[in-house]
Design an enzyme around this catalytic site. Sequence first.
Site, short mmCIF file in Angstrom:
data_model
loop_
_atom_site.label_atom_id
_atom_site.label_comp_id
_atom_site.label_asym_id
_atom_site.label_seq_id
_atom_site.Cartn_x
_atom_site.Cartn_y
_atom_site.Cartn_z
N ALA A 68 34.02 37.92 42.03
CA ALA A 68 35.40 38.35 41.76
C ALA A 68 35.40 39.43 40.69
O ALA A 68 34.72 39.30 39.67
CB ALA A 68 36.24 37.15 41.29
N TYR A 136 33.98 51.16 34.52
CA TYR A 136 33.64 50.12 35.51
C TYR A 136 32.23 49.62 35.26
O TYR A 136 31.97 48.41 35.18
CB TYR A 136 33.77 50.68 36.93
CG TYR A 136 33.11 49.81 37.98
CD1 TYR A 136 33.68 48.59 38.34
CD2 TYR A 136 31.92 50.19 38.60
CE1 TYR A 136 33.09 47.78 39.30
CE2 TYR A 136 31.31 49.39 39.56
CZ TYR A 136 31.90 48.18 39.90
OH TYR A 136 31.30 47.38 40.84
N1 LIG Z 1 32.30 47.65 46.75
C1 LIG Z 1 31.38 48.26 46.05
O1 LIG Z 1 31.18 49.48 46.17
C2 LIG Z 1 30.50 47.48 45.09
C3 LIG Z 1 29.27 48.01 44.74
C4 LIG Z 1 28.47 47.30 43.85
C5 LIG Z 1 28.90 46.10 43.31
N2 LIG Z 1 30.11 45.61 43.66
C6 LIG Z 1 30.52 44.32 43.07
O2 LIG Z 1 30.59 43.37 44.12
C7 LIG Z 1 31.64 42.43 43.87
C8 LIG Z 1 32.57 42.36 45.07
O3 LIG Z 1 33.13 43.64 45.30
P1 LIG Z 1 33.99 43.97 46.62
O4 LIG Z 1 33.68 45.34 47.02
O5 LIG Z 1 33.85 42.87 47.59
O6 LIG Z 1 35.45 43.97 45.99
P2 LIG Z 1 36.81 43.39 46.59
O7 LIG Z 1 37.89 44.01 45.77
O8 LIG Z 1 36.85 43.56 48.06
O9 LIG Z 1 36.70 41.86 46.26
C9 LIG Z 1 36.91 41.34 44.97
C10 LIG Z 1 37.62 40.02 45.12
O10 LIG Z 1 37.86 39.50 43.81
C11 LIG Z 1 39.15 38.90 43.83
N3 LIG Z 1 39.70 38.87 42.49
C12 LIG Z 1 40.14 39.91 41.74
N4 LIG Z 1 40.65 39.46 40.57
C13 LIG Z 1 40.51 38.10 40.60
C14 LIG Z 1 40.85 37.08 39.68
N5 LIG Z 1 41.46 37.33 38.53
N6 LIG Z 1 40.53 35.81 40.01
C15 LIG Z 1 39.94 35.50 41.20
N7 LIG Z 1 39.63 36.44 42.12
C16 LIG Z 1 39.90 37.72 41.81
C17 LIG Z 1 39.98 39.81 44.73
O11 LIG Z 1 41.15 39.16 45.19
C18 LIG Z 1 38.99 40.13 45.83
O12 LIG Z 1 39.09 39.22 46.90
C19 LIG Z 1 32.32 42.90 42.58
O13 LIG Z 1 31.82 42.15 41.52
C20 LIG Z 1 31.91 44.34 42.45
O14 LIG Z 1 31.90 44.77 41.12
C21 LIG Z 1 30.91 46.24 44.55
#
Ligand SMILES: NC(=O)c1ccc[n+]([C@@H]2O[C@H](COP(=O)([O-])OP(=O)(O)OC[C@H]3O[C@@H](n4cnc5c(N)ncnc54)[C@H](O)[C@@H]3O)[C@@H](O)[C@H]2O)c1
Length: 314
Positions: A68, A136
Amino acid sequence: MKVLVTGGSGFIGSHVVDKLIDKGIAVRIYDTIIPTHRKDVEFYQGSILDMQSLGFAMDGIDAIFHLAAIADVKDVYNEPHYSESINVRGTINVLESARKASIKRIVYGSTTWVYSESIQNNVDETSPLLAPSHFYTATKLAGEYYCQSYNKLYGMEITILRYGIPYGPRARDGAVLPIFARKALNGEPLTIAGDGLQFRKFVYVEDLAEGNALALKKCAIDKIYNLDGKEKVTIKQMAETIKKIVGNVKIEYTPTRPGDFVGKEVSSERAKEELGWEANTSFEEGVRRYIKWYKEREEKRRSGWEDVDKVLKK
Ligand SMILES: NC(=O)c1ccc[n+]([C@@H]2O[C@H](COP(=O)([O-])OP(=O)(O)OC[C@H]3O[C@@H](n4cnc5c(N)ncnc54)[C@H](O)[C@@H]3O)[C@@H](O)[C@H]2O)c1
């Protein structure tokens, strides 16, 4: 074994949930948003800012995937203070709730962006990290450091996974591939800044999910792994792959924008050697699956609106 996936309704988290269930692992999602990708999964609705709710969600859990976050860099740029609360305070809330619930095993979803300021072009998990310019990345690194402190102070069994740039079904619409795919399917030209030879490595999201599941292996405890794609894909190749799949797409070139990101070569050798993980889906196959999913989603949306029209005409 039962695992809690924070952020399990999101893009990467939803695929991690699918992969764990495929492997016969019981899953509970903890998210503020209801998961829409499947109905057969246990779901606790709550925020990682709410320690009491987190405590309830951790009942009967053996391991946690903490994904999350505010994951879109543009959202973090626009709302740094709020993003810090979720990405940093939210992470210690998860760690502390786990400690109180005597859950030792945590897998933390980080990013290969931690190498963005690295002097070297070829980086691996041993490369020194320099202070990140993007907020970020600063929040994600703070999360990594908190995990490492909980490991050293409280014996928490941590695995840090640094994800490359993911793509695939359920990706957010604002990312580069979804924008290109939408334009191509709408008959608009694809615009490339510069000669289009700047490369990225993308990692197909189901491959990434497999890497997450493998991180539950015992050998992954107290380790960091990069999970990045294998193929270097230039923006030009991306546009041409979409053109090949969609057909009849115009590609246009515009002058380079200053500060365009130059990709680092991130090695995922450690994950290959220790976890047996490789990003095996070719870029073309991944784009094909994304476009198939995108078309199906758009069709569902269209037919949803047609149903609304029918009801309103009555
Ligand atoms: N997408 C990318 O490019 C990428 C790259 C590297 C790392 N990441 C990391 O991977 C992880 C997932 O990313 P993603 O792309 O699936 O993002 P996403 O935004 O699709 O998913 C994040 C989820 O976290 C939930 N969330 C946000 N705030 C919250 C809270 N207060 N309590 C509970 N849930 C909450 C959201 O509702 C969402 O479902 C993150 O930690 C992100 O930093 C993402």
